[in-house]
Scaffold this motif. Structure first.
Motif, PDB file in Angstrom:
ATOM      1  N   THR A  23       0.827  -1.207   0.000  1.00 28.53           N
ATOM      2  CA  THR A  23       0.000   0.000   0.000  1.00 28.53           C
ATOM      3  C   THR A  23       0.859   1.254   0.000  1.00 28.53           C
ATOM      4  OG1 THR A  23      -1.828  -1.123   1.132  1.00 28.53           O
ATOM      5  CG2 THR A  23      -1.776   1.276   1.266  1.00 28.53           C
ATOM      6  N   ALA A  68      -2.827   6.897  -5.183  1.00 29.50           N
ATOM      7  CA  ALA A  68      -4.002   7.468  -4.530  1.00 29.50           C
ATOM      8  C   ALA A  68      -3.893   8.978  -4.394  1.00 29.50           C
ATOM      9  CB  ALA A  68      -4.192   6.831  -3.146  1.00 29.50           C
ATOM     10  N   CYS A 102      -6.864   1.023   3.261  1.00 36.47           N
ATOM     11  CA  CYS A 102      -7.514   2.327   3.450  1.00 36.47           C
ATOM     12  C   CYS A 102      -6.536   3.389   3.948  1.00 36.47           C
ATOM     13  CB  CYS A 102      -8.665   2.195   4.449  1.00 36.47           C
ATOM     14  SG  CYS A 102     -10.037   1.206   3.846  1.00 36.47           S
ATOM     15  N   ARG A 106     -10.410   9.091   0.002  1.00 31.15           N
ATOM     16  CA  ARG A 106     -11.677   8.348  -0.032  1.00 31.15           C
ATOM     17  C   ARG A 106     -12.205   8.138  -1.445  1.00 31.15           C
ATOM     18  NH1 ARG A 106     -15.001   5.347   0.003  1.00 31.15           N
ATOM     19  NH2 ARG A 106     -16.661   4.880   1.471  1.00 31.15           N
ATOM     20  N   GLN A 118     -10.142   5.475  -2.995  1.00 28.66           N
ATOM     21  CA  GLN A 118     -10.438   4.209  -2.318  1.00 28.66           C
ATOM     22  C   GLN A 118     -11.593   3.487  -3.008  1.00 28.66           C
ATOM     23  OE1 GLN A 118     -10.669   4.413   2.028  1.00 28.66           O
ATOM     24  NE2 GLN A 118     -12.459   3.077   1.955  1.00 28.66           N
ATOM     25  N   ASN A 160     -10.635   2.411  -6.552  1.00 28.86           N
ATOM     26  CA  ASN A 160      -9.717   1.278  -6.599  1.00 28.86           C
ATOM     27  C   ASN A 160     -10.492  -0.036  -6.620  1.00 28.86           C
ATOM     28  OD1 ASN A 160      -7.562  -0.443  -6.464  1.00 28.86           O
ATOM     29  ND2 ASN A 160      -6.968   0.090  -4.379  1.00 28.86           N
ATOM     30  N   GLY A 195     -13.407  -0.327   6.603  1.00 33.28           N
ATOM     31  CA  GLY A 195     -12.714   0.821   6.030  1.00 33.28           C
ATOM     32  C   GLY A 195     -12.966   2.095   6.797  1.00 33.28           C
TER      33      GLY A 195
END
Length: 514
Positions: free
Chosen positions: A129, A137, A199, A204, A207, A210, A368
């Motif tokens: 991540t 992100a 997360c 957001r 997220q 994704n 999440g």
């Protein structure tokens, strides 16, 4: 990156206060800011105020620690005989901040739920991540760009797309993060770990962008498609990342009221196709998807079809409170011809298909939301210990400690409930889960999103103006405050889920107690 090996005394640093040579100290590292003065976003006067001085307190009163990594080339050495006191976390590291991690990850606390494989997976997903997903992100959330095929390919190769659907035969034989966990042993606690770790970028919109549509939609294909070869083809395309899939149930006419759907599917006279007409709204990933798992009305009842993007299918982006990276769409189906073989489950019994994944979808959203809340608690604890107001740290103010106590209590109590529900999921066959857990999961999600409301409110009060600013130190606070409501609406509104939980409880109310 470590600063240069050269050392200086504090007296030497104090001699560099002119425009031609301006140095300062931050956490025992010496920085030469001479060439940076004109480029400093806060203006040159701020830097001149700390010329030749130890600027550690002033820096951390204005900036996040990671800012230093962007200006590592300004470091020219260290203070003789001193070492840094601020920790620079490495990929995969656990946070040493109290309550920044669930109790099962903290020293001295034990848990009956988590085994060595859960710890291995936690570390592997966190590293992935931080190194792969977080950079993507941050960029996508800022620009609105959809997730890149490169990152999707990396997730597919790492087995992450497979694990996003939870335990099942689709994981058997899949190499997940170089053997961090075997597909055959993957349980709902592994699912919880992966969900909460992914997360952590705290973006957001991205997220949901994704592949959230796949997470809540592909299970309908795996569980209800009748033709094995066709099901395998769709699954392989989606798990490989070559095709994108989303769930298209909600309409302008029907959100939580699934029975109110108006999109129709009528069979052609030869019985070989359905002709689909209608619209769908707020469909996550819909803008960039190839396949749509669609709730339709066939006569007086509901059915579910897999519809491939093609003639008659049109998608338009919808602007929401979070980033366009989510790919939120308004979808129009205009005389779309769909083979009857694309029916998922039985005709007129689509409500069972639609409801079948609600428990997992709501549970994933609860995981999440709670992970994001814990991240906010960590941010508030760190900020309270470094921010100086009226000559004291924020943490020295009783009113701030009371706010933090409330936030911590909400996160820890909901985490404990989440783990209890997860244990039941691990030990109940699917039929029992559908019968006994819909209500408790609904109440759990409602409790967690109510907690998000309180934590968002208190965190902004702790951060003040920074908590309302989209960049800088308080960017995560602002983002959470702006987007936490998605979890209170998507997957079933708080009020609907609370009512579901109570109705399920009352259904089993003993008559002897009346």
């Amino acid at each position: 990156m470590a600063p240069p090996a050269k050392t200086f005394t504090r007296e030497e640093v104090r001699n560099h206060t002119s425009d031609d040579s301006l140095w300062c100290i931050i956490d025992s590292t010496v920085y030469d800011l001479t060439e940076f003065v004109d480029a400093h976003p806060g203006g040159e006067s701020v830097l001149k105020q700390i010329a030749g001085q130890d600027a550690t307190s002033a820096f951390y009163n204005l900036h996040r620690h990671e800012v230093l990594s962007r200006y590592a080339d300004l470091a020219i050495g260290t203070v003789q005989g001193e070492k840094p006191e601020v920790i620079t976390p490495q990929p995969g590291d656990l946070s040493p901040v109290p309550y920044a991690e669930p109790l099962w990850l903290t020293p001295h606390f034990k848990s009956p739920y988590f085994k060595e494989s859960h710890h291995k997976l936690r570390h592997a997903v966190r590293v992935f991540t931080e190194e792969v997903i977080k950079p993507e992100a941050l960029e996508c959330e800022a620009t609105g760009r959809y997730i890149s095929q490169e990152v999707i390919d990396k997730m597919s190769q790492a087995g992450i797309l497979h694990m996003r659907l939870g335990p099942g035969k689709h994981l058997h034989g899949v190499n997940m993060l170089n053997g961090a966990v075997k597909g055959e042993e993957f349980d709902y606690f592994h699912d919880l770990v992966a969900c909460q770790e992914m997360c952590r970028p705290m973006m957001r919109g991205f997220q949901d962008g994704n592949m959230a549509g796949m997470t809540i939609g592909l299970t309908a294909v795996l569980n209800f498609a009748k033709d094995q070869a066709w099901k395998t083809k769709i699954a392989n395309e989606v798990f490989s990342g070559k095709k994108k899939l989303c769930l298209a149930i909600t309409e302008a006419f029907a959100g939580s009221d699934v029975a109110g759907l108006r999109t129709t599917a009528e069979k052609t006279p030869d019985g070989k196709h359905y002709i689909v007409n209608g619209t769908k709204k707020w469909i996550t990933n819909g803008v960039f998807c190839d396949y749509f798992v669609v709730g339709v009305r066939t006569g007086k009842a509901l059915s579910v079809l897999l519809i491939e993007r093609g003639p008659g299918v049109e998608t338009k982006p919808i602007k929401t409170s979070y980033s366009p990276a989510a790919g939120t769409a308004y979808i129009t189906f205009d005389n779309v011809k769909v083979p009857v073989e694309n029916l998922l489950g039985e005709e007129n019994k689509g409500i069972h298909v639609i409801l079948s994944n609600f428990n997992h979808e709501r549970w994933v959203m609860a995981c999440g939301s709670l992970a994001a809340q814990r991240f906010i608690v960590e941010e508030c604890l760190k900020w309270s210990n470094q921010r100086i107001v009226f000559g004291k740290r924020l943490i020295d103010q009783p009113v701030i400690r009371q706010k933090l106590a409330k936030m911590i209590a909400l996160v820890e109590s909901n985490q404990a409930w989440l783990e209890t529900i997860t244990y039941q999921m691990c030990n109940m066959p699917y039929k029992q889960q559908a019968q006994h857990l819909a209500g408790p999961i609904g109440l759990l999600k409602m409790s967690i999103t109510r907690g998000a409301h309180e934590i968002a409110d208190e965190s902004v009060q702790i951060w003040g103006g920074r908590g309302l600013t989209q960049s800088g130190m308080g960017k995560y606070i602002e983002h959470f405050n702006r987007t936490y409501k998605f979890d209170a609406i998507l997957g079933g509104a708080e009020e609907i889920l609370g009512d579901l939980g109570v109705r399920q409880a009352v259904k089993n109310f003993p008559k002897a107690m009346l």
